[in-house]
Motif scaffolding. Sequence first.
Motif, PDB file in Angstrom:
ATOM      1  N   GLN A  48     -18.704  -8.644  -8.436  1.00 58.52           N
ATOM      2  CA  GLN A  48     -18.677  -7.215  -8.132  1.00 58.52           C
ATOM      3  C   GLN A  48     -18.677  -6.384  -9.412  1.00 58.52           C
ATOM      4  N   ASN A  51     -22.117  -6.291 -11.127  1.00 56.79           N
ATOM      5  CA  ASN A  51     -23.138  -5.502 -10.430  1.00 56.79           C
ATOM      6  C   ASN A  51     -22.733  -4.056 -10.173  1.00 56.79           C
ATOM      7  N   CYS A  52     -21.520  -3.691 -10.576  1.00 58.24           N
ATOM      8  CA  CYS A  52     -21.046  -2.329 -10.347  1.00 58.24           C
ATOM      9  C   CYS A  52     -21.855  -1.337 -11.195  1.00 58.24           C
ATOM     10  N   SER A  53     -22.257  -0.222 -10.598  1.00 55.66           N
ATOM     11  CA  SER A  53     -23.054   0.781 -11.322  1.00 55.66           C
ATOM     12  C   SER A  53     -22.183   1.732 -12.139  1.00 55.66           C
ATOM     13  N   SER A  66     -23.193  -0.968  -4.449  1.00 53.40           N
ATOM     14  CA  SER A  66     -23.016  -2.396  -4.700  1.00 53.40           C
ATOM     15  C   SER A  66     -21.588  -2.830  -4.382  1.00 53.40           C
ATOM     16  N   CYS A  67     -20.602  -2.057  -4.818  1.00 49.02           N
ATOM     17  CA  CYS A  67     -19.197  -2.400  -4.557  1.00 49.02           C
ATOM     18  C   CYS A  67     -18.884  -2.380  -3.071  1.00 49.02           C
ATOM     19  N   GLN A  69     -20.958  -2.962  -0.654  1.00 45.57           N
ATOM     20  CA  GLN A  69     -21.568  -4.151  -0.058  1.00 45.57           C
ATOM     21  C   GLN A  69     -20.762  -5.408  -0.366  1.00 45.57           C
ATOM     22  N   HIS A  75     -23.671  -8.114   0.221  1.00 46.19           N
ATOM     23  CA  HIS A  75     -24.603  -7.780  -0.860  1.00 46.19           C
ATOM     24  C   HIS A  75     -25.830  -8.683  -0.731  1.00 46.19           C
ATOM     25  N   ALA A 150     -31.487  -5.525  -5.571  1.00 44.51           N
ATOM     26  CA  ALA A 150     -30.896  -4.495  -6.427  1.00 44.51           C
ATOM     27  C   ALA A 150     -31.150  -4.842  -7.892  1.00 44.51           C
TER      28      ALA A 150
END
Length: 354
Positions: A48, A51-53, A66-67, A69, A75, A150
């Motif tokens: 997580q 992949n966190c933005s 993303s979080c 999901q 995800h 993503a």
Amino acid sequence: MRFADVIGNADVAKALISMADSGRVAHAMLMYENEGCGALALALAYVQYLNCSSPVGGDSCGECPSCRQMAKLIHPDVHYVFPVNKGPKTTDDKPTSESYIKYWRELAVANPYFTEADLQRAIGIESKNGLIAVAEAKAIISKLSLTAVADGYKAVIFYLPEKMNQETANRLLKMVEEPPEKTLFIFITHSPEKVLQTIFSRCQSIRVMPLTKEEMEKTRAMNPFDDREEYDLFMDLFADLMRAVTSGELQAALECGEAVAGLESREKQKAFCNFAGECIRKIFMVQQKMPQIAGIADQEQEFYADMAGRCGKGFCMRTITNIEKVVAMIDRNVSSKILFCDLVNRMYLSIWSR
């Protein structure tokens, strides 16, 4: 799951955060733990975070798409592999993890500290051995051949790779050794010595430490399958067995072995073996003057102190090895009565043949 939500193992969490922040992300990682100590929670928090933005303060934000999901384990670029078998909850002739993914998500979201027995109960294969078969490898290779949905990491989280057979490992070997760009394999094992060497040797290993008594209480409160009745049954059986063995009462010890062999299923017998192995570990910790990390309940302190004094130095290591052999033989359908009679005899001799 965010790192802030993970119970215990703060040092492991810091190491994972450092890896992500520095860009030194291992493409294959093997996390080994005592059952239920949080390796899955750490793996989920790590993926997580990667992949966190909008990560903040060394943790994922918990709010970005993303979080959100990841919080639901949906995800599209994160896949899960775990031991399965045919059961009433799927009609697939050759079931894979995807056949049971709904039940995996429900269990892992509610309690990422679940045990193998909890998983088998959730997917409805309590009376069978879970396996990671070659159909699983084919499915994973197919998924990873597709472009990421993503703009982040694709990840495969393997729960119990020791349940993988040689053919499955051979199929996956090339992918694990040279994965596509920004693709991670995270293997979570309770028995690293049973993971096939071809897989083990290609992974960066991380030890997830046992939880403290207080931390174990927190994880137990999360478990929808927490069965106090089963715990009490196993504890009574183990205590009766140890008292009989250490008192030289062989007949009483053999009767305890017969009671274990008479448990309703082989999975129940394996669950007792896992429970007994953990109890032996606690005795060993007391013998080593480290009761503070053994996770012993207050009402059981006297029992473990007594057993630690009665057992010789080599008893715990020999008994754990013998218990592991019993579990392996249960998987091969050897007679339970023979297995537990032999185990009791070996425990008895370990005490009284000095």
